[in-house]
Design a protein around this motif. Structure first.
Motif, PDB file in Angstrom:
ATOM      1  N   SER A   1     -15.294  37.410  61.566  1.00 32.87           N
ATOM      2  CA  SER A   1     -15.726  37.116  62.833  1.00 32.87           C
ATOM      3  C   SER A   1     -16.316  38.311  63.671  1.00 32.87           C
ATOM      4  CB  SER A   1     -14.816  35.822  63.301  1.00 32.87           C
ATOM      5  OG  SER A   1     -14.644  35.246  62.756  1.00 32.87           O
ATOM      6  N   THR A   2     -16.817  38.211  64.286  1.00 34.54           N
ATOM      7  CA  THR A   2     -17.638  39.601  65.550  1.00 34.54           C
ATOM      8  C   THR A   2     -17.827  38.287  66.177  1.00 34.54           C
ATOM      9  OG1 THR A   2     -18.491  40.539  63.473  1.00 34.54           O
ATOM     10  CG2 THR A   2     -19.143  40.820  65.404  1.00 34.54           C
ATOM     11  N   ALA A   3     -18.006  40.143  67.983  1.00 35.82           N
ATOM     12  CA  ALA A   3     -18.283  38.682  68.799  1.00 35.82           C
ATOM     13  C   ALA A   3     -19.338  39.827  69.111  1.00 35.82           C
ATOM     14  CB  ALA A   3     -16.499  39.391  69.967  1.00 35.82           C
ATOM     15  N   VAL A   4     -20.278  39.144  69.710  1.00 39.66           N
ATOM     16  CA  VAL A   4     -21.528  40.099  70.070  1.00 39.66           C
ATOM     17  C   VAL A   4     -21.430  40.032  71.804  1.00 39.66           C
ATOM     18  CG1 VAL A   4     -23.517  40.547  69.977  1.00 39.66           C
ATOM     19  CG2 VAL A   4     -22.513  40.068  68.283  1.00 39.66           C
TER      20      VAL A   4
ATOM     21  N   SER B   1     -23.957  40.166  75.177  1.00 40.95           N
ATOM     22  CA  SER B   1     -24.780  39.114  75.612  1.00 40.95           C
ATOM     23  C   SER B   1     -25.897  40.652  76.348  1.00 40.95           C
ATOM     24  CB  SER B   1     -24.914  38.634  76.741  1.00 40.95           C
ATOM     25  OG  SER B   1     -24.318  39.557  78.164  1.00 40.95           O
ATOM     26  N   THR B   2     -25.364  41.722  76.464  1.00 43.44           N
ATOM     27  CA  THR B   2     -26.690  43.514  76.279  1.00 43.44           C
ATOM     28  C   THR B   2     -26.012  43.804  75.931  1.00 43.44           C
ATOM     29  OG1 THR B   2     -24.508  43.926  78.304  1.00 43.44           O
ATOM     30  CG2 THR B   2     -27.253  42.084  78.766  1.00 43.44           C
ATOM     31  N   ALA B   3     -24.957  44.306  75.086  1.00 47.82           N
ATOM     32  CA  ALA B   3     -24.106  45.628  74.540  1.00 47.82           C
ATOM     33  C   ALA B   3     -23.857  45.482  73.400  1.00 47.82           C
ATOM     34  CB  ALA B   3     -21.899  46.328  75.895  1.00 47.82           C
ATOM     35  N   GLY B   4     -24.232  44.420  72.444  1.00 45.92           N
ATOM     36  CA  GLY B   4     -24.191  44.886  71.300  1.00 45.92           C
ATOM     37  C   GLY B   4     -22.596  44.044  71.174  1.00 45.92           C
ATOM     38  N   THR B   5     -22.713  44.707  69.334  1.00 44.06           N
ATOM     39  CA  THR B   5     -21.007  44.090  68.890  1.00 44.06           C
ATOM     40  C   THR B   5     -19.918  44.468  70.225  1.00 44.06           C
ATOM     41  OG1 THR B   5     -22.229  44.511  66.904  1.00 44.06           O
ATOM     42  CG2 THR B   5     -19.874  44.558  66.872  1.00 44.06           C
ATOM     43  N   LEU B   6     -19.366  43.625  70.439  1.00 46.30           N
ATOM     44  CA  LEU B   6     -17.799  43.887  71.337  1.00 46.30           C
ATOM     45  C   LEU B   6     -16.364  44.342  70.773  1.00 46.30           C
ATOM     46  CD1 LEU B   6     -18.793  41.568  74.189  1.00 46.30           C
ATOM     47  CD2 LEU B   6     -19.327  43.840  74.307  1.00 46.30           C
ATOM     48  N   PHE B   7     -15.815  43.301  69.331  1.00 44.60           N
ATOM     49  CA  PHE B   7     -15.239  43.136  68.670  1.00 44.60           C
ATOM     50  C   PHE B   7     -15.815  42.295  67.192  1.00 44.60           C
ATOM     51  CE2 PHE B   7     -13.384  42.310  72.706  1.00 44.60           C
ATOM     52  CZ  PHE B   7     -12.946  43.555  73.153  1.00 44.60           C
ATOM     53  N   HIS B   8     -14.683  42.972  66.293  1.00 43.63           N
ATOM     54  CA  HIS B   8     -15.000  42.734  65.095  1.00 43.63           C
ATOM     55  C   HIS B   8     -13.179  41.789  64.735  1.00 43.63           C
ATOM     56  CE1 HIS B   8     -18.378  44.417  63.390  1.00 43.63           C
ATOM     57  NE2 HIS B   8     -17.857  45.438  64.145  1.00 43.63           N
ATOM     58  N   PHE B   9     -12.893  40.629  64.800  1.00 42.97           N
ATOM     59  CA  PHE B   9     -11.499  39.882  63.814  1.00 42.97           C
ATOM     60  C   PHE B   9     -11.282  39.506  62.241  1.00 42.97           C
ATOM     61  CE2 PHE B   9     -13.197  39.153  67.415  1.00 42.97           C
ATOM     62  CZ  PHE B   9     -12.264  38.408  68.768  1.00 42.97           C
TER      63      PHE B   9
ATOM     64  N   LEU C   1     -10.797  44.640  66.211  1.00 41.86           N
ATOM     65  CA  LEU C   1     -11.417  46.034  65.489  1.00 41.86           C
ATOM     66  C   LEU C   1     -12.470  46.272  66.531  1.00 41.86           C
ATOM     67  CD1 LEU C   1     -12.065  46.266  62.139  1.00 41.86           C
ATOM     68  CD2 LEU C   1      -9.676  46.822  63.057  1.00 41.86           C
ATOM     69  N   ASP C   2     -12.853  48.222  67.357  1.00 46.61           N
ATOM     70  CA  ASP C   2     -14.092  47.848  68.039  1.00 46.61           C
ATOM     71  C   ASP C   2     -15.141  47.863  67.510  1.00 46.61           C
ATOM     72  OD1 ASP C   2     -13.974  49.987  66.580  1.00 46.61           O
ATOM     73  OD2 ASP C   2     -13.246  51.482  68.888  1.00 46.61           O
ATOM     74  N   ARG C   3     -16.332  48.420  68.410  1.00 50.01           N
ATOM     75  CA  ARG C   3     -17.197  48.283  67.421  1.00 50.01           C
ATOM     76  C   ARG C   3     -17.339  49.296  66.400  1.00 50.01           C
ATOM     77  NH1 ARG C   3     -21.600  49.327  72.482  1.00 50.01           N
ATOM     78  NH2 ARG C   3     -19.269  47.657  73.197  1.00 50.01           N
ATOM     79  N   MET C   4     -16.962  50.327  66.196  1.00 48.75           N
ATOM     80  CA  MET C   4     -16.382  51.449  65.330  1.00 48.75           C
ATOM     81  C   MET C   4     -15.595  50.992  64.237  1.00 48.75           C
ATOM     82  SD  MET C   4     -18.918  53.164  66.267  1.00 48.75           S
ATOM     83  CE  MET C   4     -18.633  54.609  65.567  1.00 48.75           C
ATOM     84  N   GLY C   5     -15.000  49.891  64.385  1.00 50.44           N
ATOM     85  CA  GLY C   5     -14.015  49.599  63.241  1.00 50.44           C
ATOM     86  C   GLY C   5     -12.542  50.592  63.356  1.00 50.44           C
TER      87      GLY C   5
END
Length: 209
Positions: free
Chosen positions: A94-97, A99-107, A125-129
């Protein structure tokens, strides 16, 4: 560490209470608080024990985050005034995106042991993994006493290490180990995800399906 424990309210709605240490709760989430009359009635009579709906997360300062858990569609996160926070897109991971900052987290599942009889283990994980947190989803009472190797994670103290009583709820709670103190948006998204998992019963990785 932020720990959330789930119980049933008198109204039969599931409720998750988050603590970040001893004292007053950090926040409380309530199943279906933003639902219409019909859906609330289904909760009251015990026909809806968690699941899709609009759940309310209220912080101790009174601020609110709405978590709209949906079937086959991203979860929508917004503030009490309707301001969009972002979405969480679910698949095998799963990925949290924002509203303005793009990808926030990956689960993603813990690569070593993503599932045990007591809990599901996820990495955040953060947007960079890079790993920014670890998330335990508690399945049974024994999951509360299973210690995770936290290494250098931020604020690794365990304020209570005791098993609770068996609860008639699908998921007993969550335990979030953080590598650093989150900013307000990160905090809202991470706790919103915990509400989505425990009250909305949304699977965030394949082993949870």
């Amino acid at each position: 560490m932020i720990e959330g424990r789930v119980v049933h309210k008198v109204s039969n709605a599931l409720q998750i209470t988050f603590h970040a240490g001893p004292g007053d709760p950090l926040a409380v989430g309530v199943q279906g608080a933003g639902n219409g009359f019909g859906a609330k009635t289904a909760i009251l009579f015990g026909f809806k024990n968690g699941g899709t709906g609009t759940h309310r997360l209220t912080y101790r300062d009174g601020s609110v985050v709405w978590v709209q858990s949906r079937d086959s569609a991203p979860t929508i996160l917004s503030r009490g005034d309707g301001t969009a926070l972002g979405t969480i897109q679910r698949a095998d991971t799963s990925t949290a995106v924002g509203s303005t900052a793009g990808t926030l987290f990956h689960f993603v599942p813990d690569p070593e042991e993503p599932r045990t009889p007591e809990l599901f283990r996820l990495l955040v994980l953060d947007r960079m993994g890079a790993e920014t947190a670890r998330l335990d989803v508690i399945r049974t009472v024994g999951g509360w006493t299973v210690r995770r190797l936290v290494e250098d994670l931020y604020n690794e103290s365990i304020w209570w290490d005791r098993a609770g009583q068996p609860l008639p709820v699908p998921i007993l709670g969550t335990r979030l180990w953080l590598k650093h103190a989150p900013d307000p948006v990160e905090r809202d998204v991470l706790l919103g995800a915990c509400v989505d998992i425990t009250l909305g019963l949304r699977p965030y990785v394949a082993v949870m399906k």
